[in-house]
Design a protein around this motif. Structure first.
Motif, PDB file in Angstrom:
ATOM      1  N   SER A  21       0.840  -1.185   0.000  1.00 30.19           N
ATOM      2  CA  SER A  21       0.000   0.000   0.000  1.00 30.19           C
ATOM      3  C   SER A  21       0.875   1.235   0.000  1.00 30.19           C
ATOM      4  N   CYS A  22       0.363   2.292  -0.583  1.00 29.87           N
ATOM      5  CA  CYS A  22       1.079   3.557  -0.630  1.00 29.87           C
ATOM      6  C   CYS A  22       0.089   4.657  -0.259  1.00 29.87           C
ATOM      7  N   ALA A  23       0.414   5.379   0.799  1.00 31.54           N
ATOM      8  CA  ALA A  23      -0.439   6.475   1.248  1.00 31.54           C
ATOM      9  C   ALA A  23       0.156   7.794   0.804  1.00 31.54           C
ATOM     10  N   ARG A  72      -6.394   1.873  -6.976  1.00 31.91           N
ATOM     11  CA  ARG A  72      -6.294   3.113  -6.206  1.00 31.91           C
ATOM     12  C   ARG A  72      -7.643   3.459  -5.627  1.00 31.91           C
ATOM     13  N   LYS A  76      -9.385   7.841  -0.373  1.00 33.67           N
ATOM     14  CA  LYS A  76      -8.482   7.602   0.747  1.00 33.67           C
ATOM     15  C   LYS A  76      -7.043   7.976   0.426  1.00 33.67           C
ATOM     16  N   THR A  78      -4.901   6.529  -1.566  1.00 32.27           N
ATOM     17  CA  THR A  78      -4.037   5.359  -1.494  1.00 32.27           C
ATOM     18  C   THR A  78      -3.986   4.628  -2.835  1.00 32.27           C
TER      19      THR A  78
END
Length: 121
Positions: A21-23, A72, A76, A78
């Motif tokens: 995951s990438c925030a 994606r 959010k 993300t």
């Protein structure tokens, strides 16, 4: 300016799965296409997958097509990379990037710090 933080890396046996995951920080997440790249020890960083701003278009490298899925959530901020049927050759540091929808690193302006994925045989 976009700040990216990856998570979800780890150690897994061949055939297993991981979800990265990438925030992203900032209010302009949906202005950017998002990409995942990886760098194995002693090798150049390479393209893995990308998704356009709306999420309706995706592209994958041949080496991961059919095994990895990028998605994606613009509500959010993300982006995720679901990795299935992992192989030892998938071992690398995985990077999230924001920029233009492209397979080339030069199209991406912002990069995360990376998360390690290790696949054992």
């Amino acid at each position: 300016q976009v700040q990216l933080v990856e998570s979800g890396g780890g150690d897994v046996q061949a055939g297993g799965s991981l979800r990265l995951s990438c925030a992203a920080s900032g209010r302009t997440f949906n202005n950017y296409a998002m990409g995942w790249f990886r760098q194995a020890p002693g090798k150049d960083r390479e393209f893995v997958a990308a998704i356009n701003r709306s999420g309706r278009a995706t592209v994958y490298s041949d080496s991961v097509k059919g095994r990895f899925t990028i998605s994606r959530d613009n509500t959010k901020n993300t982006v995720a990379l679901q990795m299935n049927s992992l192989k030892p050759e998938d071992t690398a540091v995985y990077y999230c990037a924001a920029g233009f929808y492209d397979t080339h690193q030069s199209a991406y302006n912002f990069w995360g710090q990376g998360t390690q994925v290790t696949v054992s045989s």
